[in-house]
Design a protein around this motif. Structure first.
Motif, short mmCIF file in Angstrom:
data_model
loop_
_atom_site.label_atom_id
_atom_site.label_comp_id
_atom_site.label_asym_id
_atom_site.label_seq_id
_atom_site.Cartn_x
_atom_site.Cartn_y
_atom_site.Cartn_z
N SER A 1 48.85 30.36 44.20
CA SER A 1 49.82 31.01 43.32
C SER A 1 49.22 32.29 42.76
O SER A 1 48.01 32.52 42.85
N ALA A 2 50.07 33.13 42.19
CA ALA A 2 49.64 34.46 41.73
C ALA A 2 49.47 34.51 40.23
O ALA A 2 50.22 33.88 39.47
N VAL A 3 48.46 35.27 39.79
CA VAL A 3 48.28 35.55 38.36
C VAL A 3 48.10 37.05 38.18
O VAL A 3 47.47 37.72 39.00
N ILE A 4 48.70 37.57 37.12
CA ILE A 4 48.54 38.98 36.79
C ILE A 4 47.20 39.19 36.12
O ILE A 4 46.83 38.46 35.20
N GLY A 5 46.45 40.17 36.58
CA GLY A 5 45.16 40.48 35.99
C GLY A 5 45.03 41.96 35.71
O GLY A 5 45.99 42.72 35.81
N ASP A 6 43.82 42.37 35.38
CA ASP A 6 43.47 43.76 35.12
C ASP A 6 44.34 44.37 34.02
O ASP A 6 45.41 44.92 34.29
N PHE A 7 43.86 44.29 32.79
CA PHE A 7 44.64 44.76 31.65
C PHE A 7 44.21 46.15 31.18
O PHE A 7 44.46 46.53 30.03
N GLY A 8 43.58 46.93 32.05
CA GLY A 8 43.09 48.24 31.65
C GLY A 8 44.17 49.23 31.30
O GLY A 8 43.91 50.24 30.64
N SER A 9 45.41 48.99 31.74
CA SER A 9 46.50 49.92 31.45
C SER A 9 47.56 49.32 30.53
O SER A 9 48.58 49.96 30.26
N ILE A 10 47.34 48.11 30.05
CA ILE A 10 48.36 47.43 29.27
C ILE A 10 48.54 48.11 27.91
O ILE A 10 47.58 48.57 27.29
N PRO B 1 49.16 44.99 44.25
CA PRO B 1 48.47 43.84 44.86
C PRO B 1 47.01 43.70 44.46
O PRO B 1 46.52 42.58 44.30
N ALA B 2 46.31 44.82 44.25
CA ALA B 2 44.89 44.75 43.89
C ALA B 2 44.68 44.21 42.48
O ALA B 2 43.57 43.78 42.14
N ASN B 3 45.73 44.20 41.64
CA ASN B 3 45.62 43.71 40.28
C ASN B 3 46.31 42.36 40.09
O ASN B 3 46.52 41.92 38.95
N ILE B 4 46.68 41.74 41.19
CA ILE B 4 47.28 40.41 41.16
C ILE B 4 46.35 39.47 41.94
O ILE B 4 46.03 39.75 43.10
N TYR B 5 45.92 38.41 41.30
CA TYR B 5 44.92 37.54 41.89
C TYR B 5 45.53 36.23 42.36
O TYR B 5 46.56 35.78 41.85
N ILE B 6 44.88 35.64 43.34
CA ILE B 6 45.38 34.42 43.96
C ILE B 6 44.53 33.23 43.54
O ILE B 6 43.32 33.23 43.76
N LYS B 7 45.16 32.24 42.94
CA LYS B 7 44.46 31.04 42.48
C LYS B 7 44.18 30.13 43.67
O LYS B 7 44.68 30.34 44.79
N ASN B 8 43.42 29.09 43.43
CA ASN B 8 43.07 28.16 44.51
C ASN B 8 44.28 27.44 45.07
O ASN B 8 44.27 26.97 46.21
N ASP B 9 45.35 27.32 44.27
CA ASP B 9 46.58 26.69 44.77
C ASP B 9 47.50 27.71 45.43
O ASP B 9 48.66 27.42 45.73
N GLN C 1 39.71 33.29 45.80
CA GLN C 1 40.67 33.68 46.83
C GLN C 1 40.85 35.20 46.87
O GLN C 1 41.36 35.74 47.84
N GLY C 2 40.42 35.87 45.79
CA GLY C 2 40.52 37.32 45.76
C GLY C 2 41.86 37.81 45.27
O GLY C 2 42.61 37.08 44.62
N ASP C 3 42.17 39.06 45.57
CA ASP C 3 43.42 39.64 45.10
C ASP C 3 44.48 39.61 46.19
O ASP C 3 44.21 39.32 47.35
N ALA C 4 45.70 39.93 45.79
CA ALA C 4 46.83 39.87 46.72
C ALA C 4 46.73 40.93 47.80
O ALA C 4 47.29 40.78 48.89
N ASP C 5 46.02 42.01 47.53
CA ASP C 5 45.86 43.06 48.53
C ASP C 5 45.19 42.49 49.79
O ASP C 5 45.60 42.77 50.92
N GLU C 6 44.16 41.68 49.60
CA GLU C 6 43.48 41.05 50.72
C GLU C 6 44.29 39.87 51.26
O GLU C 6 44.41 39.67 52.46
#
Length: 367
Positions: free
Chosen positions: A157-166, A147-155, A105-110
């Motif tokens: 819903s949102a998941v937090i991703g991209d841990f490069g700055s954590i 939004p570009a670091n938050i991904y959309i699952k098939n259902d 589904q891609g990221d929330a930005d899209e």
């Protein structure tokens, strides 16, 4: 023996990353590289055994283990709203990587470009805040929520991703240095004092809610410049000097709390939601929601007491009980229509008014 990758790794990759990819290619068939992100290197592939689609993110960590989050720590987090880490490690003393699930589904930005809904904005933000709660319980700060670091699952819903700055907050501390990435989303305190705490993630979640609701947040640097600033920008001959100047202008706006403009939100967004966005994005950290859980609880309470408007084919539409309404423009005048068995007809019980006034009138009469 290492199997060959399915595309050319190119010559611009740092040597440690290229060598690490060749090792990972024993188990992962690499398919493509993403050029979207600026914070690291991102590749997509498929596990040769399970067939699972995965993303491989390389990022610079610089060898500072006092603040760096051990990859194994993230792989142990179990939350429906934090992306699952299948594998993680170090390429060398400069670069680390994560192997995570890839969501088609891609990221929330899209996703948000095609989804404008009050409830969906609240739900996605609540899911992000749920993921943040799990991270914060482990004293982990994301520091780059957008939004570009938050991904959309098939259902959906949102998941937090991209841990490069954590980063992990050391025991006895309440903050860490601010991330240098994604200046547009950096909270004011990270600009002023280079400090970042839990309230920084809350601030970024507030910006996400603002964007999910339809708030205007341009990505182009020129969009943040005033008239005189644009003239000075144009007078600079060196593109690097122009970027530095635009960056300084944006930093000033962040420091003054002028990144979001609530007047840019769609007219159907009620004042009670605007107050939530305003509080989450307060200039001072102690004026915001103190925890992600507090922020999420507030959204939960509001969701039960508002009408959800959404854009359907560009037309503001809502459903209240078994009644559906929409607001269309008739000769440049907002007009309420009610859905009936035969289609849509004008709802004559509503007087003329602005789109915002008509939204509130519909809600007052039927909700």
């Amino acid at each position: 023996m290492c199997r060959p990758v399915s595309f050319n790794l190119g010559n611009i990759l740092p040597k440690p990353i290229k060598e690490c990819l060749l090792r990972l290619a024993q188990n992962i068939e690499l398919e493509k590289e993403s050029t979207k992100g600026a914070n690291g290197y991102l590749f997509f592939g498929r596990n040769r055994v399970s067939g699972l689609k995965v993303a491989i993110k390389f990022y610079y960590w610089g060898g500072d283990k006092s603040l760096h989050v051990e990859p194994q720590t993230l792989s142990e987090i179990r939350s429906p709203n934090v992306i699952e880490v299948h594998d993680a490690g170090y390429a060398d003393n400069s670069y680390a990587y994560f192997v995570t699930t890839y969501y088609e589904q891609g990221d929330a930005d899209e996703y948000l470009k095609n989804t404008v809904s009050t409830f969906k904005a609240i739900d996605l933000t609540s899911q992000v805040l749920n993921g943040l709660t799990h991270l914060h319980q482990q004293r982990l700060l994301h520091r780059d929520l957008k939004p570009a670091n938050i991904y959309i699952k098939n259902d959906h819903s949102a998941v937090i991703g991209d841990f490069g700055s954590i980063k992990k907050i050391p025991d006895g501390n309440t903050t860490v240095p601010g991330s240098k990435h994604s200046i547009l989303y950096r909270p004011p305190e990270s600009i002023e004092t280079n400090q970042y705490g839990y309230e920084g993630d809350v601030y970024q979640a507030g910006i996400f809610l603002y964007q999910a609701l339809g708030g205007f947040l341009p990505y182009e640097e020129m969009a943040w410049l005033s008239g005189p600033e644009k003239k000075h920008y144009d007078s600079l001959q060196n593109p690097t000097d122009q970027t530095i100047f635009a960056d300084q202008c944006l930093r000033t706006k962040i420091s003054k709390g002028k990144v979001i403009n609530l007047n840019s939100l769609p007219p159907w967004i009620p004042e009670k939601i605007k107050r939530v966005v305003r509080k989450a994005c307060k200039l001072k950290p102690y004026d915001r929601y103190r925890t992600a859980s507090e922020f999420r609880l507030k959204l939960h309470d509001i969701r039960a007491n508002i009408v959800s408007w959404e854009l359907k084919d560009g037309v503001p539409t809502c459903q209240i009980g078994n009644k559906s309404f929409r607001i269309i423009m008739v000769q440049q005048t907002p007009t309420v229509e009610k859905k009936i068995a035969a289609g849509w007809r004008k709802a004559t019980e509503f007087a003329d008014g602005s789109t915002e006034e008509l939204c509130r009138a519909i809600e007052a009469k039927y909700f």
